[in-house]
Design a protein around this motif. Structure first.
Motif, mmCIF file in Angstrom:
data_model
loop_
_atom_site.group_PDB
_atom_site.id
_atom_site.type_symbol
_atom_site.label_atom_id
_atom_site.label_comp_id
_atom_site.label_asym_id
_atom_site.label_seq_id
_atom_site.Cartn_x
_atom_site.Cartn_y
_atom_site.Cartn_z
ATOM 1 N N TYR A 220 66.802 -4.059 10.286
ATOM 2 C CA TYR A 220 67.404 -4.764 9.155
ATOM 3 C C TYR A 220 66.776 -4.408 7.806
ATOM 4 N N GLN A 223 65.872 -0.789 7.010
ATOM 5 C CA GLN A 223 66.985 0.131 6.782
ATOM 6 C C GLN A 223 67.831 -0.277 5.580
ATOM 7 N N ARG A 225 69.352 -3.157 5.017
ATOM 8 C CA ARG A 225 70.561 -3.902 5.361
ATOM 9 C C ARG A 225 70.589 -5.231 4.616
ATOM 10 N N LYS A 238 69.837 -1.789 -2.827
ATOM 11 C CA LYS A 238 70.096 -1.120 -1.544
ATOM 12 C C LYS A 238 70.805 0.215 -1.766
ATOM 13 N N ARG A 281 76.658 4.204 6.087
ATOM 14 C CA ARG A 281 75.952 3.088 5.466
ATOM 15 C C ARG A 281 76.301 2.918 3.986
ATOM 16 N N ASP A 285 77.230 -2.345 6.159
ATOM 17 C CA ASP A 285 76.183 -2.477 7.171
ATOM 18 C C ASP A 285 76.715 -2.830 8.549
ATOM 19 N N GLN A 286 77.914 -3.351 8.633
ATOM 20 C CA GLN A 286 78.466 -3.804 9.900
ATOM 21 C C GLN A 286 79.302 -2.703 10.557
#
Length: 346
Positions: A220, A223, A225, A238, A281, A285-286
């Motif tokens: 998480y 990375q 996320r 991000k 990405r 994120d999903q």
């Protein structure tokens, strides 16, 4: 500054040449002084099992995260290389009594699950390297097959790792040994990567590329996320981070490549990492791909690796129907003891 113990250094070219007989060497003189070397997490031992008889013909060690994935790969590669089991027999999980990792032997191919993240891979790698040593395997090739998040590439793309980088973009893996920080080069075999890339077909309905891989210690926050239990950075931060990675040549993120590369390189073993991106990405994120699409994507690295295995076996005149056996117990008493010791390490 990293403190490197005198007996813990990266392989020089001279040292690699010393392995010209093809056998796997250990950097631990204690092993030969032990009454028995128990590979706790594989439910094997060098005195309980005839490891040379069981594994001496291994040429390829293929690893992936989950037991199910490696079960699927074992059956897939069995068909690809024409491996035949005796009538009425099925592939057996050799490490079933460990309750941690799964292992299937398909002729010269060993299919092993390694779990998720660097600690799990580290435990398995130590024992797999010792297994190759005890079995007196010659020139084994280790290949990790997995999934990853892409950076600027679409889901379904197959990525062959060129360089494995840690969270600080260093081409090494950091260990803490006896309280000291040790960095070992996370080097993969570039010639092997190119050979794998050359086996991508123009008829494949997806791209196969070579690029740098970022290995993190967390799924998480590590990375970048936004969907974990904690998030103390903005979406803009991000995205800036992911763009920085892309500018550095990073094309995917996963959680195993640096430890896999560092330990194989330290042992003088030729190795590669082949993953499939399950999302881009930069778009979120999903993972939103349907289950059947995900299943087909996860087969893509397996297909590429099987092409390589078939090619090598064909070149060596070994691509033919193989009649295998599942194992050889050297000492029933020690065999029972190893099972009990493995189960005791829950």
């Amino acid at each position: 500054m990293s403190l490197l113990p005198s007996n813990s250094h990266s392989l020089s070219e001279e040292e690699i040449d010393d392995y010209s007989d093809g056998t796997v060497k250990l950097r631990n003189p204690n092993i030969e002084l032990m009454d028995q070397d128990i590979l706790y997490h594989l439910a094997l031992g060098n005195e309980s099992h005839d490891l040379k008889e069981m594994f001496g013909d291994i040429k390829f060690v293929c690893m992936g995260g989950t037991p199910k994935r490696m079960d699927n790969f074992a059956h897939f590669i069995m068909n690809e290389i024409g491996y035949k089991l005796p009538a009425g027999m099925q592939l057996q999980d050799i490490s079933a009594y460990s309750y941690r990792y799964s292992m299937y032997k398909v002729g010269p191919v060993l299919c092993v699950s390694h779990g998720m993240g660097t600690p799990s891979v580290s435990i398995l790698m130590h024992e797999m390297i010792k297994l190759m040593y005890h079995a007196k395997c010659r020139d084994p090739i280790f290949i990790r097959i997995g999934t990853c998040g892409g950076i600027g590439i679409e889901g379904g793309t197959v990525i062959i790792t060129d360089d494995a980088l840690d969270g600080q973009l260093r081409n090494s893996h950091e260990f803490t040994i006896l309280g000291e920080t040790v960095h070992r080069p996370a080097k993969l075999d570039k010639k092997l990567a190119r050979e794998l890339k050359s086996l991508a077909s123009a008829d494949d309905p997806y791209d196969t590329i070579i690029g740098k891989t970022l290995c993190t210690n967390d799924f998480y926050e590590g990375q970048g996320r936004l969907d974990g239990a904690f998030c103390e950075f903005s979406e803009n931060e991000k995205m800036a981070y992911l763009e920085k990675l892309r500018e550095h040549g990073v094309v995917n993120i996963e959680m195993e490549s640096t430890i896999f590369a560092a330990l194989t390189h330290h042992a003088g073993i030729k190795a590669a990492v082949v993953c499939v991106a399950i999302l881009n990405r930069l778009n979120g994120d999903q993972v939103n791909a349907p289950k059947e699409v995900m299943h087909e994507w996860q087969q893509r690295p397996q297909i590429l690796v099987s092409r390589y295995i078939r090619k090598v076996l064909a070149q060596n005149g070994q691509l033919k129907s193989l009649l295998g056996h599942q194992g050889s117990i050297k000492s029933p008493r020690r065999f029972t003891f190893v099972q009990q010791e493995s189960q005791a390490h829950d």
